[in-house]
Design a protein around this motif. Structure first.
Motif, PDB file in Angstrom:
ATOM      1  N   PHE A   1      -7.892 -32.057 -45.587  1.00 46.06           N
ATOM      2  CA  PHE A   1      -8.963 -32.122 -46.586  1.00 46.06           C
ATOM      3  C   PHE A   1      -8.519 -33.010 -47.753  1.00 46.06           C
ATOM      4  O   PHE A   1      -9.267 -33.876 -48.220  1.00 46.06           O
TER       5      PHE A   1
ATOM      6  N   TYR B   1     -13.620 -37.366 -62.764  1.00 45.59           N
ATOM      7  CA  TYR B   1     -14.360 -36.400 -63.569  1.00 45.59           C
ATOM      8  C   TYR B   1     -14.676 -36.913 -64.966  1.00 45.59           C
ATOM      9  O   TYR B   1     -15.549 -36.393 -65.628  1.00 45.59           O
TER      10      TYR B   1
ATOM     11  N   GLY C   1     -12.202 -22.142 -56.723  1.00 44.39           N
ATOM     12  CA  GLY C   1     -12.270 -22.905 -55.464  1.00 44.39           C
ATOM     13  C   GLY C   1     -11.592 -24.242 -55.669  1.00 44.39           C
ATOM     14  O   GLY C   1     -12.101 -25.291 -55.278  1.00 44.39           O
ATOM     15  N   CYS C   2     -10.418 -24.196 -56.282  1.00 42.21           N
ATOM     16  CA  CYS C   2      -9.764 -25.425 -56.785  1.00 42.21           C
ATOM     17  C   CYS C   2      -9.291 -26.339 -55.666  1.00 42.21           C
ATOM     18  O   CYS C   2      -9.038 -27.520 -55.905  1.00 42.21           O
TER      19      CYS C   2
ATOM     20  N   TYR D   1      -7.767 -31.066 -57.807  1.00 38.37           N
ATOM     21  CA  TYR D   1      -8.208 -32.253 -58.567  1.00 38.37           C
ATOM     22  C   TYR D   1      -8.785 -31.903 -59.939  1.00 38.37           C
ATOM     23  O   TYR D   1      -8.378 -32.464 -60.959  1.00 38.37           O
TER      24      TYR D   1
ATOM     25  N   ASP E   1      -8.038 -20.180 -55.783  1.00 38.04           N
ATOM     26  CA  ASP E   1      -8.575 -20.509 -54.453  1.00 38.04           C
ATOM     27  C   ASP E   1      -8.251 -19.391 -53.474  1.00 38.04           C
ATOM     28  O   ASP E   1      -7.187 -18.768 -53.547  1.00 38.04           O
TER      29      ASP E   1
ATOM     30  N   GLY F   1      -6.859 -16.126 -54.616  1.00 38.67           N
ATOM     31  CA  GLY F   1      -7.754 -14.972 -54.792  1.00 38.67           C
ATOM     32  C   GLY F   1      -9.189 -15.357 -54.531  1.00 38.67           C
ATOM     33  O   GLY F   1      -9.527 -16.542 -54.423  1.00 38.67           O
TER      34      GLY F   1
ATOM     35  N   THR G   1     -17.889 -28.429 -55.851  1.00 38.02           N
ATOM     36  CA  THR G   1     -18.201 -28.420 -54.411  1.00 38.02           C
ATOM     37  C   THR G   1     -17.587 -27.243 -53.657  1.00 38.02           C
ATOM     38  O   THR G   1     -16.940 -27.447 -52.631  1.00 38.02           O
TER      39      THR G   1
ATOM     40  N   ASP H   1     -19.964 -22.173 -50.486  1.00 39.69           N
ATOM     41  CA  ASP H   1     -19.161 -21.344 -49.559  1.00 39.69           C
ATOM     42  C   ASP H   1     -19.283 -19.862 -49.891  1.00 39.69           C
ATOM     43  O   ASP H   1     -18.692 -19.035 -49.204  1.00 39.69           O
ATOM     44  N   THR H   2     -19.980 -19.525 -50.985  1.00 32.85           N
ATOM     45  CA  THR H   2     -19.999 -18.133 -51.443  1.00 32.85           C
ATOM     46  C   THR H   2     -21.444 -17.625 -51.545  1.00 32.85           C
ATOM     47  O   THR H   2     -22.387 -18.414 -51.446  1.00 32.85           O
TER      48      THR H   2
ATOM     49  N   HIS I   1     -17.218 -25.409 -40.922  1.00 31.73           N
ATOM     50  CA  HIS I   1     -17.232 -25.111 -42.359  1.00 31.73           C
ATOM     51  C   HIS I   1     -18.542 -25.590 -42.986  1.00 31.73           C
ATOM     52  O   HIS I   1     -19.210 -24.859 -43.717  1.00 31.73           O
TER      53      HIS I   1
HETATM   54  C1  LIG Z   1     -14.811 -28.026 -50.190  1.00 30.23           C
HETATM   55  S1  LIG Z   1     -13.369 -27.313 -50.898  1.00 30.23           S
HETATM   56  C2  LIG Z   1     -13.478 -27.989 -52.557  1.00 30.23           C
HETATM   57  C3  LIG Z   1     -12.141 -27.981 -53.263  1.00 30.23           C
HETATM   58  C4  LIG Z   1     -12.099 -28.568 -54.656  1.00 30.23           C
HETATM   59  N1  LIG Z   1     -12.930 -27.852 -55.586  1.00 30.23           N
HETATM   60  C5  LIG Z   1     -12.457 -30.031 -54.641  1.00 30.23           C
HETATM   61  O1  LIG Z   1     -13.524 -30.382 -55.169  1.00 30.23           O
HETATM   62  O2  LIG Z   1     -11.670 -30.825 -54.113  1.00 30.23           O
HETATM   63  C6  LIG Z   1     -13.851 -25.620 -51.151  1.00 30.23           C
HETATM   64  C7  LIG Z   1     -12.704 -24.739 -51.599  1.00 30.23           C
HETATM   65  O3  LIG Z   1     -13.231 -23.464 -51.957  1.00 30.23           O
HETATM   66  C8  LIG Z   1     -12.326 -22.466 -51.520  1.00 30.23           C
HETATM   67  N2  LIG Z   1     -13.067 -21.197 -51.403  1.00 30.23           N
HETATM   68  C9  LIG Z   1     -14.030 -20.873 -50.499  1.00 30.23           C
HETATM   69  N3  LIG Z   1     -14.478 -19.634 -50.703  1.00 30.23           N
HETATM   70  C10 LIG Z   1     -13.785 -19.140 -51.770  1.00 30.23           C
HETATM   71  C11 LIG Z   1     -13.789 -17.901 -52.465  1.00 30.23           C
HETATM   72  N4  LIG Z   1     -14.600 -16.900 -52.092  1.00 30.23           N
HETATM   73  N5  LIG Z   1     -12.954 -17.744 -53.512  1.00 30.23           N
HETATM   74  C12 LIG Z   1     -12.133 -18.749 -53.902  1.00 30.23           C
HETATM   75  N6  LIG Z   1     -12.074 -19.946 -53.269  1.00 30.23           N
HETATM   76  C13 LIG Z   1     -12.892 -20.140 -52.214  1.00 30.23           C
HETATM   77  C14 LIG Z   1     -11.816 -23.006 -50.187  1.00 30.23           C
HETATM   78  O4  LIG Z   1     -10.601 -22.394 -49.816  1.00 30.23           O
HETATM   79  C15 LIG Z   1     -11.671 -24.486 -50.512  1.00 30.23           C
HETATM   80  O5  LIG Z   1     -10.399 -24.804 -51.003  1.00 30.23           O
END
Ligand SMILES: C[S@@+](CC[C@H](N)C(=O)[O-])C[C@H]1O[C@@H](n2cnc3c(N)ncnc32)[C@H](O)[C@@H]1O
Length: 225
Positions: free
Chosen positions: A10, A22, A41-42, A46, A62, A88, A107, A111-112, A185
């Motif tokens: 990724f 940013y 969701g870091c 970045y 994350d 977490g 982004t 996912d949530t 995903h």
């Molecule tokens: C598409 S990536 C984006 C990463 C980053 N924010 C970026 O822009 O490069 C989504 C991230 O969200 C994390 N993630 C997904 N569900 C999550 C949750 N419930 N709590 C924390 N992190 C989560 C994933 O593990 C993943 O690293």
């Protein structure tokens, strides 16, 4: 692909397809200096590393331990001392309520379950603090969740990738975008249309400002003092 392999792939994909910038997008909307900032969701870190230039301390949260390990390695490589990465779930974060001046995310909220996540994010910001949330949007809710639709989207991008990246990097991007892990995903994500995004975010962050990009929207909100 295991979790660590996915995190590395990724990160390479983001670097290849366009590293995150940013400053022009978020810079003008952030206060010049804050005490504590959070990026949920870091991923590879970045946004958290960008915020490190604007905050005394940044927390990157994350769900994936592989992502937080990768982000820590990157932080140590670039020599940034004021960011900690925590593993977490944003749905039940191991963080004190009302303890951040900036709560941000890029982004990942698709996912949530945003009906759960957005109020949690609101609870983490201090009075007078800022919430800045960017997420990918879609034009076709149902279709965009099908794996075949995701693959078709990737194939449509091939001429542009070839033009902008050349054959070797195009191959590496296609291997990632067509990998079962990434296709699954994307297909499982709850990407919103622009109208759905405005409605859902306005419910939790009344009168927030929206920024539009061709593929994403950002909601910016200041918590009442
Ligand atoms: C598409 S990536 C984006 C990463 C980053 N924010 C970026 O822009 O490069 C989504 C991230 O969200 C994390 N993630 C997904 N569900 C999550 C949750 N419930 N709590 C924390 N992190 C989560 C994933 O593990 C993943 O690293």
């Amino acid at each position: 692909m295991d979790e660590a392999g996915f995190a590395e792939a990724f990160d390479r994909w983001v670097e290849t397809t366009g590293p995150k910038c940013y400053e022009s997008l978020l810079g003008p909307h952030l206060p010049p200096r804050v005490e504590r900032a959070l990026d949920v969701g870091c991923g590879p870190g970045y946004l958290a590393l960008y915020l490190a230039g604007r905050a005394d301390h940044v927390v990157g949260l994350d769900l994936s331990g592989a992502m937080t390990r990768l982000a820590r390695r990157k932080r140590d490589r670039v020599g940034v001392g004021n960011v900690s990465f925590v593993t977490g779930d944003v749905g039940a974060p191991p963080l004190r309520p009302a303890s951040f001046d900036v709560v941000s995310s890029d982004t990942m909220l698709h996912d949530t379950e945003i009906e759960v996540t957005l109020p949690v994010l609101r609870s983490l910001v201090r009075p007078g603090g800022w919430v800045i949330l960017r997420d990918v949007t879609t034009r076709h809710t149902g279709r965009s969740r099908s794996p075949l639709w995701q693959l078709a989207g990737t194939i449509r991008q091939v001429p542009r990738y070839l033009r902008e990246l050349g054959p070797r990097q195009t191959w590496s991007v296609l291997r990632f975008e067509a990998s079962p892990t990434w296709v699954r995903h994307r297909a499982e994500g709850g990407e919103l249309t622009r109208e759905e995004f405005r409605a859902a975010y306005s419910r939790v962050f009344p009168d927030c400002t929206f920024l539009d990009e061709p593929w994403a929207m950002t909601a910016i909100w200041r918590a009442p003092t």
